[in-house]
Design an enzyme around this catalytic site. Sequence first.
Site, mmCIF file in Angstrom:
data_model
loop_
_atom_site.group_PDB
_atom_site.id
_atom_site.type_symbol
_atom_site.label_atom_id
_atom_site.label_comp_id
_atom_site.label_asym_id
_atom_site.label_seq_id
_atom_site.Cartn_x
_atom_site.Cartn_y
_atom_site.Cartn_z
ATOM 1 N N GLU A 1 49.892 39.617 42.102
ATOM 2 C CA GLU A 1 48.477 39.272 42.055
ATOM 3 C C GLU A 1 48.321 37.781 41.778
ATOM 4 O OE1 GLU A 1 46.214 42.043 39.631
ATOM 5 O OE2 GLU A 1 47.446 43.669 40.406
ATOM 6 N N LEU B 1 61.523 49.902 42.356
ATOM 7 C CA LEU B 1 61.579 50.053 40.894
ATOM 8 C C LEU B 1 62.557 49.043 40.307
ATOM 9 C CD1 LEU B 1 61.643 53.943 40.319
ATOM 10 C CD2 LEU B 1 59.691 52.396 40.292
ATOM 11 N N ALA B 2 63.691 48.868 40.988
ATOM 12 C CA ALA B 2 64.722 47.961 40.472
ATOM 13 C C ALA B 2 64.228 46.515 40.479
ATOM 14 C CB ALA B 2 66.003 48.105 41.301
ATOM 15 N N ALA B 3 63.514 46.116 41.523
ATOM 16 C CA ALA B 3 63.031 44.729 41.605
ATOM 17 C C ALA B 3 62.087 44.442 40.437
ATOM 18 C CB ALA B 3 62.321 44.495 42.943
ATOM 19 N N GLY C 1 52.210 41.521 31.268
ATOM 20 C CA GLY C 1 51.221 42.571 31.431
ATOM 21 C C GLY C 1 51.204 42.981 32.889
ATOM 22 N N CYS D 1 52.016 47.199 36.645
ATOM 23 C CA CYS D 1 53.239 47.783 37.208
ATOM 24 C C CYS D 1 54.516 47.642 36.389
ATOM 25 C CB CYS D 1 53.467 47.217 38.595
ATOM 26 S SG CYS D 1 52.174 47.786 39.723
ATOM 27 N N LYS E 1 54.911 50.382 33.694
ATOM 28 C CA LYS E 1 54.871 51.697 34.357
ATOM 29 C C LYS E 1 56.137 51.936 35.176
ATOM 30 C CE LYS E 1 52.336 51.604 38.524
ATOM 31 N NZ LYS E 1 53.239 51.948 39.606
ATOM 32 N N LYS F 1 47.468 37.593 33.907
ATOM 33 C CA LYS F 1 48.067 36.339 34.372
ATOM 34 C C LYS F 1 46.952 35.532 35.003
ATOM 35 C CE LYS F 1 50.355 36.420 38.367
ATOM 36 N NZ LYS F 1 51.177 36.822 39.534
HETATM 37 P P1 NAD Z 1 44.403 50.536 42.411
HETATM 38 O O1 NAD Z 1 44.115 51.461 41.299
HETATM 39 O O2 NAD Z 1 43.796 49.168 42.423
HETATM 40 O O3 NAD Z 1 43.960 51.227 43.802
HETATM 41 C C1 NAD Z 1 44.250 52.538 44.147
HETATM 42 C C2 NAD Z 1 43.043 53.126 44.896
HETATM 43 O O4 NAD Z 1 43.395 54.418 45.403
HETATM 44 C C3 NAD Z 1 41.807 53.324 44.009
HETATM 45 O O5 NAD Z 1 40.711 52.612 44.553
HETATM 46 C C4 NAD Z 1 41.567 54.854 44.040
HETATM 47 O O6 NAD Z 1 40.199 55.212 44.009
HETATM 48 C C5 NAD Z 1 42.223 55.229 45.366
HETATM 49 N N1 NAD Z 1 42.584 56.640 45.482
HETATM 50 C C6 NAD Z 1 43.223 57.423 44.580
HETATM 51 N N2 NAD Z 1 43.401 58.661 45.093
HETATM 52 C C7 NAD Z 1 42.865 58.667 46.346
HETATM 53 C C8 NAD Z 1 42.749 59.637 47.368
HETATM 54 N N3 NAD Z 1 43.252 60.862 47.228
HETATM 55 N N4 NAD Z 1 42.127 59.301 48.521
HETATM 56 C C9 NAD Z 1 41.632 58.050 48.683
HETATM 57 N N5 NAD Z 1 41.733 57.073 47.748
HETATM 58 C C10 NAD Z 1 42.331 57.371 46.594
HETATM 59 O O7 NAD Z 1 45.986 50.449 42.527
HETATM 60 P P2 NAD Z 1 46.862 49.231 43.115
HETATM 61 O O8 NAD Z 1 47.034 48.179 42.082
HETATM 62 O O9 NAD Z 1 46.349 48.863 44.458
HETATM 63 O O10 NAD Z 1 48.276 49.949 43.261
HETATM 64 C C11 NAD Z 1 48.497 50.917 44.255
HETATM 65 C C12 NAD Z 1 49.984 51.204 44.318
HETATM 66 O O11 NAD Z 1 50.685 50.024 44.712
HETATM 67 C C13 NAD Z 1 50.614 51.635 42.988
HETATM 68 O O12 NAD Z 1 51.622 52.572 43.257
HETATM 69 C C14 NAD Z 1 51.237 50.350 42.474
HETATM 70 O O13 NAD Z 1 52.352 50.604 41.656
HETATM 71 C C15 NAD Z 1 51.678 49.668 43.743
HETATM 72 N N6 NAD Z 1 51.759 48.202 43.681
HETATM 73 C C16 NAD Z 1 50.771 47.482 43.054
HETATM 74 C C17 NAD Z 1 50.829 46.089 43.061
HETATM 75 C C18 NAD Z 1 49.774 45.234 42.386
HETATM 76 O O14 NAD Z 1 49.967 44.039 42.317
HETATM 77 N N7 NAD Z 1 48.679 45.795 41.896
HETATM 78 C C19 NAD Z 1 51.875 45.434 43.730
HETATM 79 C C20 NAD Z 1 52.846 46.203 44.359
HETATM 80 C C21 NAD Z 1 52.771 47.590 44.340
HETATM 81 C C1 UGA Z 2 54.779 41.932 39.824
HETATM 82 C C2 UGA Z 2 55.916 41.492 40.735
HETATM 83 O O1 UGA Z 2 56.116 40.085 40.591
HETATM 84 C C3 UGA Z 2 55.596 41.819 42.186
HETATM 85 O O2 UGA Z 2 56.703 41.497 43.028
HETATM 86 C C4 UGA Z 2 55.278 43.315 42.312
HETATM 87 O O3 UGA Z 2 54.910 43.634 43.635
HETATM 88 C C5 UGA Z 2 54.158 43.677 41.370
HETATM 89 O O4 UGA Z 2 54.535 43.318 40.013
HETATM 90 C C6 UGA Z 2 53.854 45.144 41.337
HETATM 91 O O5 UGA Z 2 54.679 45.965 41.698
HETATM 92 O O6 UGA Z 2 52.733 45.413 40.876
HETATM 93 P P1 UGA Z 2 52.402 40.947 39.142
HETATM 94 O O7 UGA Z 2 52.449 41.996 38.087
HETATM 95 O O8 UGA Z 2 51.185 40.832 39.979
HETATM 96 O O9 UGA Z 2 53.632 41.165 40.160
HETATM 97 O O10 UGA Z 2 52.622 39.522 38.476
HETATM 98 P P2 UGA Z 2 53.897 38.682 37.979
HETATM 99 O O11 UGA Z 2 53.760 37.311 38.469
HETATM 100 O O12 UGA Z 2 55.167 39.374 38.267
HETATM 101 O O13 UGA Z 2 53.679 38.648 36.406
HETATM 102 C C7 UGA Z 2 53.810 39.811 35.614
HETATM 103 C C8 UGA Z 2 53.617 39.462 34.160
HETATM 104 O O14 UGA Z 2 54.734 38.710 33.671
HETATM 105 C C9 UGA Z 2 52.378 38.602 33.881
HETATM 106 O O15 UGA Z 2 51.751 39.028 32.688
HETATM 107 C C10 UGA Z 2 52.952 37.210 33.725
HETATM 108 O O16 UGA Z 2 52.149 36.376 32.946
HETATM 109 C C11 UGA Z 2 54.278 37.522 33.041
HETATM 110 N N1 UGA Z 2 55.284 36.452 33.228
HETATM 111 C C12 UGA Z 2 55.758 36.186 34.465
HETATM 112 C C13 UGA Z 2 55.737 35.752 32.125
HETATM 113 O O17 UGA Z 2 55.310 36.012 30.987
HETATM 114 N N2 UGA Z 2 56.678 34.767 32.303
HETATM 115 C C14 UGA Z 2 57.175 34.474 33.536
HETATM 116 O O18 UGA Z 2 58.032 33.568 33.633
HETATM 117 C C15 UGA Z 2 56.699 35.194 34.631
#
Ligand code: NAD
Ligand code: UGA
Length: 458
Positions: free
Chosen positions: A164, A220-222, A272, A275, A278, A338
Amino acid sequence: MAFEKKILCIGAGYVGGPTMAVIAQKCPQYQVTVVDIDPVRIAEWNSDDLPIYEPGLSEIVKEVRGRNLFFKTDIGEGIRESDIIFVSVNTPTKDYGLGAGKAADLQYWEQTARQIFEFSESPKIIVEKSTVPVKTAQAMERILRSESNNTRFDVLSNPEFLSEGTAINDLQNPDRVLIGSMETESGLKARDTLVELYANWVPRERILTTNIWSSELSKLAANAFLAQRVSSINSISALCEKTDADITEVASAIGMDNRIGSKFLNASVGFGGSCFKKDIMNLVYLCRYYGLDEVADYWEHVVRINQYQQERFIFRILNAMFNTLSGKRICLLGFAFKANTGDTRESPAILIAKKLVEENAAVVISDPEALKNARADLKDVSGQIDYIKDPYEAVRGCHAIAVTTEWDLYRNLDFERIYQDMAKPAFVFDGRNILNHPKLFEIGFNVFPIGKPAMTHF
Ligand code: NAD
Ligand code: UGA
């Protein structure tokens, strides 16, 4: 115009929205539809006030919305009409029953599988975009094949690695795109279809194909490796504070070893985001399930150090301010997890704000994008909390400032002016090490960075 392919994304969140906006931008020949069970979210995606803040996103949405990107609530119609379905629903940590606090809650995921089964009338490629435990694709396939149905489904794993705050650039120029498939004839054919989609803008050598379980596990590993780096540097920051070493100097010294590398070594108030915790807890749960307790313990400690780092920060504030915060006004600069996002999920600022209120402090929260989410996060907290966007207004009359998010805005504030407006002695706790500490000290502040000696006037 007739579109070459119809793509559907189920889940219009932080991943679904930006990912589909970029696919629509890069592939004008495809129709891209995003659906969600939440009609308010869909209405926001169709408005000028998008449901998430992400730099560069609104420009792309304006460019492609109504051309080949559509946000809708009719999930059944979306499924019926599509060739490829991305599933990017939330997969939070379970907070009930077996595995509570660790296992992934797959209820939304399973609901989606059932919807796809119910409404499909033609062959579909189903793409796991959400982060899921290893072997989830198998569960999806079992649901889709649970009754005789002439429809052919191929399930692929295509985890998302965007961060993000930099999501648009991450999507437009990914380090890699990972696609996992079953190694069957139709699995490989489906994989090639998805490779072709990404090849519209991603160089082929960055499109990595693997077996489906490797792909699921790699996500998950990344995240576990990234979080581990933050916990590693944060653990060393605690030692720096005891020994007068400086964490910034240590980080740059170790980061210059190109086997270690310099990224992700910023000591902080803790990681924070929705992900890291979790996904690690999910990994821990999987390891325990397979009887790998030592491996589970190893990764669980990454989360424990993160908790410890947040508690240490709160304790330092209390300890430095003469062991009482009662009646003192403390300003949190930043509430997002962040910079460059309004997302506050698992933000360390949540715990910090709650603990400060427990100490009877009056808390002021400032953030350029996250105040709406902050209010929702703290709605059940009884105590004095004010939400003030303007940092100069927010710090007025405060005894201390705690920097909890590394917004650029905070680096360039006029701290002479801020000092004049604060109660004395004035404290700064820099939970992100973004400020000029010697200068703050010179102005008159008592300065407490992370992993560096404190600078006090006492
Ligand atoms: P989010 O909560 O922002 O969005 C999920 C959306 O799915 C919600 O708007 C919810 O209403 C909708 N939803 C739930 N059940 C549904 C259904 N049955 N039909 C239609 N819509 C439905 O979540 P997110 O942050 O976009 O994350 C989604 C997935 O991607 C998670 O598994 C997360 O781990 C993964 N992911 C997130 C990030 C990130 O930066 N946020 C990065 C990489 C991977
Ligand atoms: C992270 C991963 O970087 C993405 O590759 C992944 O897709 C995503 O999780 C996901 O699966 O949701 P994100 O959580 O958006 O992305 O942000 P990061 O830049 O990774 O930062 C995560 C947290 O670590 C933030 O709170 C950030 O402030 C903290 N952080 C990061 C530190 O405290 N120090 C650092 O050097 C880097």
